[in-house]
Design a protein around this motif. Structure first.
Motif, mmCIF file in Angstrom:
data_model
loop_
_atom_site.group_PDB
_atom_site.id
_atom_site.type_symbol
_atom_site.label_atom_id
_atom_site.label_comp_id
_atom_site.label_asym_id
_atom_site.label_seq_id
_atom_site.Cartn_x
_atom_site.Cartn_y
_atom_site.Cartn_z
ATOM 1 N N LEU A 30 -19.958 19.849 68.645
ATOM 2 C CA LEU A 30 -21.049 18.890 68.809
ATOM 3 C C LEU A 30 -21.673 18.998 70.197
ATOM 4 O O LEU A 30 -22.888 18.869 70.364
ATOM 5 C CB LEU A 30 -20.546 17.469 68.568
ATOM 6 N N THR A 34 -25.709 19.822 70.622
ATOM 7 C CA THR A 34 -26.577 18.786 71.194
ATOM 8 C C THR A 34 -27.370 19.303 72.390
ATOM 9 O O THR A 34 -28.312 18.656 72.836
ATOM 10 C CB THR A 34 -25.753 17.560 71.631
ATOM 11 N N ASN A 38 -28.567 26.084 71.613
ATOM 12 C CA ASN A 38 -27.243 26.085 70.995
ATOM 13 C C ASN A 38 -26.660 27.490 70.884
ATOM 14 O O ASN A 38 -25.944 27.808 69.946
ATOM 15 C CB ASN A 38 -27.305 25.432 69.606
#
Length: 294
Positions: A30, A34, A38
């Motif tokens: 995560l 976020t 990424n």
């Protein structure tokens, strides 16, 4: 551009790691997704790896975390144009290489993946991916192909080996580990073997000079190939302690999922990869998990 049919084979690996690795995997994933970017690029043994966290997917089997990894291919050295110009490939941003697609399923402690490129390196690339999600660098992460049966006939139970027969893609021999058996190293270094061909070897030990292959050598070769996702067939013949003939088939001993994809592209896109991996995970649930619970 006309559509082409690409065969796909998804391989399944069990993950051996500390409890902390699985506990921290979700928050680490995560934290990666976020961020505005990424992806990350790392260097492993002079090869660049672009690792991209795609998304978390909820399945019947639990949360599956989808990744794409592009591994640089050093064999891409030149560019040739129709006018006869040959030049080196200059890349200011990004890398050129093979794509690998993975599902990591922490609650099942498995990772499944495939590549249209060098299948023999799938396990190595998968391990590299998982190591990026360790909190403690001293923690070890290892992958093992998942067998169809709970127990395989042990090679150590054979008193004598008569023959070894295996098939392996030459492309999976382009890069081998330092601990590979000498026979595999010799095949990898052979100048007369073309790329992307299927090699089939038959070794009859009774016809070879004495001590050409010791029992330890054969055990080492079979152990290496049985855990190699580029090996499509692996058979051993021998005698047990009672002198009875034993035939062992390791080539089809591990769980996999085979399918085909119709595409106009020369690669598999991420949306298609997720559909393939989702179907493969469903088949794993239907075929493997019921055996474990009975």
């Amino acid at each position: 551009m006309n559509r082409t049919i690409k065969p796909v084979t998804v391989h399944f690996f069990s993950i051996e790691a500390s409890h902390a690795f699985f506990e921290k995997f979700r928050p680490n994933f995560l934290a990666t997704t976020t961020n505005s970017i990424n992806t990350r690029i790392i260097n492993v043994r002079s090869k660049k790896h672009l690792i991209k966290a795609i998304e978390k997917i909820e399945t019947i089997q639990g949360s599956a975390y989808a990744f794409t990894v592009v591994r640089e291919r050093n064999t891409w050295q030149t560019k040739a144009t129709r006018d006869g110009r040959i030049s080196g490939i200059s890349i200011n941003q990004g890398i050129i290489g093979d794509a690998y697609y993975f599902f990591v399923v922490p609650n099942l402690k498995i990772v499944l993946g495939f590549t249209p490129g060098l299948s023999g390196s799938l396990k190595t690339v998968g391990k590299t991916l998982l190591e990026q999600f360790k909190n403690d660098r001293l923690d070890s992460v290892s992958l093992n192909l998942i067998p169809k049966e709970t127990e395989l006939f042990s090679l150590s139970e054979l008193a004598e080996y008569n023959s070894l027969h295996f098939k392996i893609s030459s492309s999976s021999l382009t890069e081998i580990s330092d601990d590979a058996p000498q026979l595999i190293k010799d095949l990898s270094a052979a100048p007369y073997i073309e790329n992307n061909v299927q090699l089939a070897l038959d070794l009859e030990f009774n016809d070879l000079p004495e001590n050409a292959f010791s029992k330890e050598n054969i055990f080492e070769i079979v152990s290496y190939l049985s855990d190699h996702d580029g090996c499509s067939l692996l058979k051993v013949k021998g005698l047990n302690n009672d002198g009875q003939s034993i035939h062992l088939d390791f080539g089809n001993a591990f769980f996999s999922y085979k399918t085909e994809i119709s595409t106009r592209k020369n690669y598999v896109d991420e949306n298609s990869s997720i559909k393939i991996l989702n179907s493969a995970l469903s088949k794993y649930h239907d075929n493997i998990i019921p055996q474990k619970t009975t």
